[in-house]
Design a protein around this motif. Structure first.
Motif, PDB file in Angstrom:
ATOM      1  N   ILE A  45      -3.161   6.835   4.746  1.00 58.98           N
ATOM      2  CA  ILE A  45      -3.342   7.648   5.951  1.00 58.98           C
ATOM      3  C   ILE A  45      -4.180   8.892   5.654  1.00 58.98           C
ATOM      4  N   ASP A  46      -3.933   9.516   4.511  1.00 58.48           N
ATOM      5  CA  ASP A  46      -4.696  10.714   4.134  1.00 58.48           C
ATOM      6  C   ASP A  46      -6.161  10.408   3.872  1.00 58.48           C
ATOM      7  N   ASN A  47      -6.467   9.178   3.485  1.00 57.99           N
ATOM      8  CA  ASN A  47      -7.841   8.812   3.111  1.00 57.99           C
ATOM      9  C   ASN A  47      -8.421   7.736   4.027  1.00 57.99           C
ATOM     10  N   LEU A  48      -7.912   7.672   5.254  1.00 61.63           N
ATOM     11  CA  LEU A  48      -8.323   6.621   6.182  1.00 61.63           C
ATOM     12  C   LEU A  48      -9.800   6.755   6.570  1.00 61.63           C
ATOM     13  N   TYR A  81       2.099   1.767  12.964  1.00 58.74           N
ATOM     14  CA  TYR A  81       1.337   0.725  12.288  1.00 58.74           C
ATOM     15  C   TYR A  81      -0.026   1.272  11.858  1.00 58.74           C
ATOM     16  N   ILE A  82      -0.523   0.785  10.736  1.00 59.08           N
ATOM     17  CA  ILE A  82      -1.912   1.013  10.363  1.00 59.08           C
ATOM     18  C   ILE A  82      -2.703  -0.159  10.919  1.00 59.08           C
ATOM     19  N   ARG A 115      -2.556  -5.567  11.787  1.00 57.68           N
ATOM     20  CA  ARG A 115      -1.561  -4.517  11.995  1.00 57.68           C
ATOM     21  C   ARG A 115      -0.505  -4.615  10.902  1.00 57.68           C
ATOM     22  N   VAL A 116      -0.357  -3.551  10.162  1.00 56.02           N
ATOM     23  CA  VAL A 116       0.629  -3.523   9.081  1.00 56.02           C
ATOM     24  C   VAL A 116       1.533  -2.315   9.294  1.00 56.02           C
ATOM     25  N   LYS A 117       2.826  -2.538   9.276  1.00 56.78           N
ATOM     26  CA  LYS A 117       3.800  -1.459   9.453  1.00 56.78           C
ATOM     27  C   LYS A 117       3.610  -0.404   8.367  1.00 56.78           C
ATOM     28  N   ALA A 118       3.545   0.854   8.776  1.00 49.35           N
ATOM     29  CA  ALA A 118       3.333   1.954   7.827  1.00 49.35           C
ATOM     30  C   ALA A 118       4.657   2.308   7.150  1.00 49.35           C
ATOM     31  N   MET A 137       0.854  -1.200   0.000  1.00 49.96           N
ATOM     32  CA  MET A 137       0.000   0.000   0.000  1.00 49.96           C
ATOM     33  C   MET A 137       0.886   1.245   0.000  1.00 49.96           C
ATOM     34  N   ASN A 138       0.389   2.336  -0.560  1.00 51.52           N
ATOM     35  CA  ASN A 138       1.066   3.625  -0.437  1.00 51.52           C
ATOM     36  C   ASN A 138       0.578   4.265   0.856  1.00 51.52           C
TER      37      ASN A 138
END
Length: 243
Positions: free
Chosen positions: A153-156, A179-180, A198-201, A147-148
């Motif tokens: 994050i901007d469109n969460l 993490y996201i 949980r995915v590392k950002a 993911m970008n």
């Protein structure tokens, strides 16, 4: 029932609920991506591809139909059990930890659909890339489709409810400690279930640092499954080609 294992992916991915929640994934888009990617990489006819974290094998099966010799590996025993029904002379599946080198070499190693950055231990991210390096033959290419994080994050979407097969999946998303995070809650027959993804950002700069440490070279970057140009703010994907 609350599931609170450290390795959230090891339990969540092995449940039938994970596959129900994500059953509406766009297979046509995935096939277009595989067509574009294999053409761009010019993988030879009958070439060997390793599908890293293959899940139930949707990419592996399609790649095999395109004429490639494909091995799909995943940590989820249930996913591999399902995928194994599609095995043939040039398509095989195996339970394997992607942080450890698979005992073969390939023309390409694909890590697709944000199947990276799950680990609590950051060193496992580096180990995975180092393992990919060892799995490539002299002419092979590694591909990570992530993911970008800037766009995500901007469109969460912080909260929503997704109803599939009569199950209301309540989803809450947040950014915590790098993490996201997605918290998933649902009820079936009066029993409550809770899971967390949980995915590392990881940003492009983070990957570049990992590549440098692993001794691999970033060759190209794309921002979507049509292999369009990567834009740091607007691209939904971060697709990296390296060797």
């Amino acid at each position: 029932m609350t599931n609170s294992t450290k390795q959230w992916y090891a339990s969540w991915f092995d449940t039938p609920f994970y596959h129900i929640l994500y059953k509406d994934r766009d297979y046509a888009e995935a096939q277009v991506f595989m067509d574009n990617l294999t053409s761009y990489l010019n993988i030879p006819e009958g070439g060997k591809i390793l599908d890293l974290a293959c899940g139930k094998g949707r990419h592996s099966i399609y790649l095999n139909r395109l004429g490639y010799n494909v091995t799909g590996i995943d940590l989820s025993e249930q996913s591999i059990k399902h995928a194994s029904q599609f095995e043939n002379d040039t398509l095989r599946f195996d339970v394997h930890d992607m942080t450890k080198p698979y005992p073969d070499t390939f023309d390409a190693v694909f890590n697709l659909f944000t199947s990276f950055g799950y680990f609590e231990d950051d060193t496992c991210n580096l180990k995975t890339i180092t393992s990919i390096k060892e799995e490539l033959n002299a002419y092979g290419f590694g591909v990570i489709d992530f993911m970008n994080v800037n766009y995500i994050i901007d469109n969460l979407v912080t909260e929503d409810v997704k109803t599939i097969d009569g199950i209301d999946f309540h989803q809450k998303r947040s950014v915590k400690n790098g993490y996201i995070v997605k918290d998933i809650k649902f009820e079936i027959d009066g029993e409550n279930f809770e899971f967390q993804e949980r995915v590392k950002a990881l940003s492009l700069d983070d990957f570049i640092l990992l590549f440098e440490k692993a001794g691999v070279h970033l060759l190209d970057i794309f921002g979507d499954y049509k292999l369009g140009q990567y834009h740091p703010k607007t691209s939904q994907r971060l697709i990296m080609i390296f060797k």
